[in-house]
Design a protein around this motif. Structure first.
Motif, PDB file in Angstrom:
ATOM      1  N   ASP A   1      75.368  77.125  16.557  1.00 44.74           N
ATOM      2  CA  ASP A   1      76.320  78.352  16.684  1.00 44.74           C
ATOM      3  C   ASP A   1      77.172  78.597  15.352  1.00 44.74           C
ATOM      4  O   ASP A   1      78.277  79.017  15.392  1.00 44.74           O
TER       5      ASP A   1
ATOM      6  N   ARG B   1      84.821  76.031  14.413  1.00 47.43           N
ATOM      7  CA  ARG B   1      84.307  75.777  15.876  1.00 47.43           C
ATOM      8  C   ARG B   1      84.990  74.532  16.418  1.00 47.43           C
ATOM      9  O   ARG B   1      85.145  73.522  15.683  1.00 47.43           O
TER      10      ARG B   1
ATOM     11  N   LEU C   1      83.315  75.928  21.839  1.00 47.25           N
ATOM     12  CA  LEU C   1      82.166  75.494  22.456  1.00 47.25           C
ATOM     13  C   LEU C   1      82.231  74.274  23.414  1.00 47.25           C
ATOM     14  O   LEU C   1      83.208  73.629  23.339  1.00 47.25           O
TER      15      LEU C   1
END
Length: 197
Positions: free
Chosen positions: A88, A47, A69
């Motif tokens: 997430d 991420r 993100l």
């Protein structure tokens, strides 16, 4: 290592550097590009948290849609970005390897060793050290995710790291890159070189 997720924190406004740190040149790539490549080599879920200028960054350093993100308020501090990533994570994540983008010189083998140590000690917070000095990235096991979510933004993840010393495991490395926080033009000139710009 598939249950460990890497999180690159790159949402800051880079005010001290004067230009976006994720895009600072590093060899034939960028700070962010180097870290993305490293974690892809380790085949870890990834991420990348960027700030409001994310389009400017991704126009020059591609980030896959499933990885990206956005933190609309990075001024709240690094923990605010970490919380967005925590929300997430892939299902079944057993830990997160939290890597600030301004520490791009960490060796691939150091990252691999941290991931492997997590497999052996999945209950420990892992902090790499070089000559006894603590550096980055930090590995948080899933057992402290709730604490991270409740931590004060002004104290950040550090408050969780030192809350219970017995669950903290220092991991000595021969990698000075874990200490090299490249936050200013002077840092960049010292550790990377002005010829890169």
């Amino acid at each position: 290592m598939a249950s460990l997720t890497a999180i690159i924190l790159a949402a800051g406004r880079s005010t001290r550097m004067g230009s976006p740190k994720p895009l600072m040149p590093l060899g034939e790539t960028t700070f962010l590009g180097r870290l993305i490549t490293a974690y892809r080599q380790l085949e870890l879920p990834l991420r990348v948290v960027l700030g409001p200028d994310w389009r400017n960054v991704t126009d020059r350093q591609p980030v896959s849609v499933e990885t990206l993100l956005i933190n609309p308020r990075p001024e709240l501090g690094p923990l605010s970005s970490l919380l967005i990533a925590l929300a997430d994570l892939p299902e079944g994540a057993t830990g997160i390897l939290v890597h600030p983008v301004d520490h791009p010189l960490v060796r691939l083998e150091t990252l691999r060793s941290l991931a492997q140590l997590h497999g052996k000690r999945p209950d420990r917070i892992l902090v790499p050290t070089f000559q006894g000095k603590k550096g980055h990235p930090t590995l948080f096991p899933s057992g402290v995710f709730d604490e991270l979510q409740k931590a004060p933004l002004d104290q950040g993840a550090r408050s969780v790291v030192y809350a219970e010393p017995e669950r903290l495991l220092m991991f000595e490395t021969d990698d000075p890159g874990i200490l090299r926080n490249i936050d200013t033009p002077d840092d960049y000139a010292r550790w990377v070189g002005t010829d890169q710009i």
